[in-house]
Design an enzyme around this catalytic site. Structure first.
Site, PDB file in Angstrom:
ATOM      1  N   GLU A 181       5.350  22.895  12.269  1.00  9.76           N
ATOM      2  CA  GLU A 181       6.745  22.687  11.876  1.00  9.76           C
ATOM      3  C   GLU A 181       7.075  21.215  11.733  1.00  9.76           C
ATOM      4  O   GLU A 181       8.025  20.851  11.054  1.00  9.76           O
ATOM      5  CB  GLU A 181       7.699  23.372  12.861  1.00  9.76           C
ATOM      6  CG  GLU A 181       7.571  24.879  12.869  1.00  9.76           C
ATOM      7  CD  GLU A 181       7.892  25.554  11.536  1.00  9.76           C
ATOM      8  OE1 GLU A 181       8.328  24.885  10.580  1.00  9.76           O
ATOM      9  OE2 GLU A 181       7.712  26.764  11.455  1.00  9.76           O
ATOM     10  N   MET A 186       8.667  33.324   9.810  1.00  4.85           N
ATOM     11  CA  MET A 186       7.451  32.795   9.221  1.00  4.85           C
ATOM     12  C   MET A 186       6.639  33.971   8.682  1.00  4.85           C
ATOM     13  O   MET A 186       6.523  35.009   9.320  1.00  4.85           O
ATOM     14  CB  MET A 186       6.667  32.026  10.292  1.00  4.85           C
ATOM     15  CG  MET A 186       5.463  31.315   9.770  1.00  4.85           C
ATOM     16  SD  MET A 186       4.553  30.359  11.018  1.00  4.85           S
ATOM     17  CE  MET A 186       5.749  29.108  11.439  1.00  4.85           C
TER      18      MET A 186
END
Length: 153
Positions: free
Chosen positions: A65, A1
């Site tokens: 997510e 990320m």
């Protein structure tokens, strides 16, 4: 990320270390700026391990997510050491998704207008500052739109 996204979500960037996840592949997803990883015996994914994540921060990452990913415990090898660790990874939940293709390329999507954490930062700031359930739901929709590369804010 991306560090900008981590900063926007957690309000800090935790210590990290580069790592390799063997027997997984990072796919591009048609129409999306973010990747999916799935098990593939002959492939490997490079990334990083974030250290010191609290349970609350893990809840934030889980929410970000969304249902498209499943959090799984996987074994990674740290690049700067010979150490192997069991860590959490977000694995794409639909292994038969027809929208998955080829190798995801961070450099290719990094130039897109809504790739960076700017849009997610705005969403997170709105979410924290609002008290109304209706407003929070709208922020959630905005955040989901950002994930779909439709920067609406």
């Amino acid at each position: 990320m991306d560090d900008e996204v981590v900063q926007a979500l957690l309000k800090h960037v935790p210590p990290s270390s580069s790592a390799v996840l063997n027997h997984y592949h990072r796919y591009s997803i048609k129409g999306r700026v973010y990747p999916a990883i799935l098990p593939v015996e002959t492939k490997k994914v490079t990334g990083k391990v974030l250290f010191g994540i609290t349970n609350v921060e893990l809840d934030v990452l889980d929410a970000f997510e969304d249902i498209e990913y499943e959090r799984r415990v996987v074994e990674v090898s740290l690049l700067d050491k010979t150490e192997k660790l069991l860590v959490n990874a977000y694995v794409w939940s639909d292994k038969n998704d027809p929208n998955l293709y080829s190798e995801w390329d961070f450099e290719a999507v990094a130039t897109l207008p809504c790739h960076t954490g700017r849009c997610v930062t705005r969403c997170v700031e709105k979410l924290v500052s609002t008290n109304s359930l209706q407003e929070q739901q709208q922020v959630g929709r905005d955040l989901h739109a950002w994930r779909l590369h439709k920067c609406v804010i």
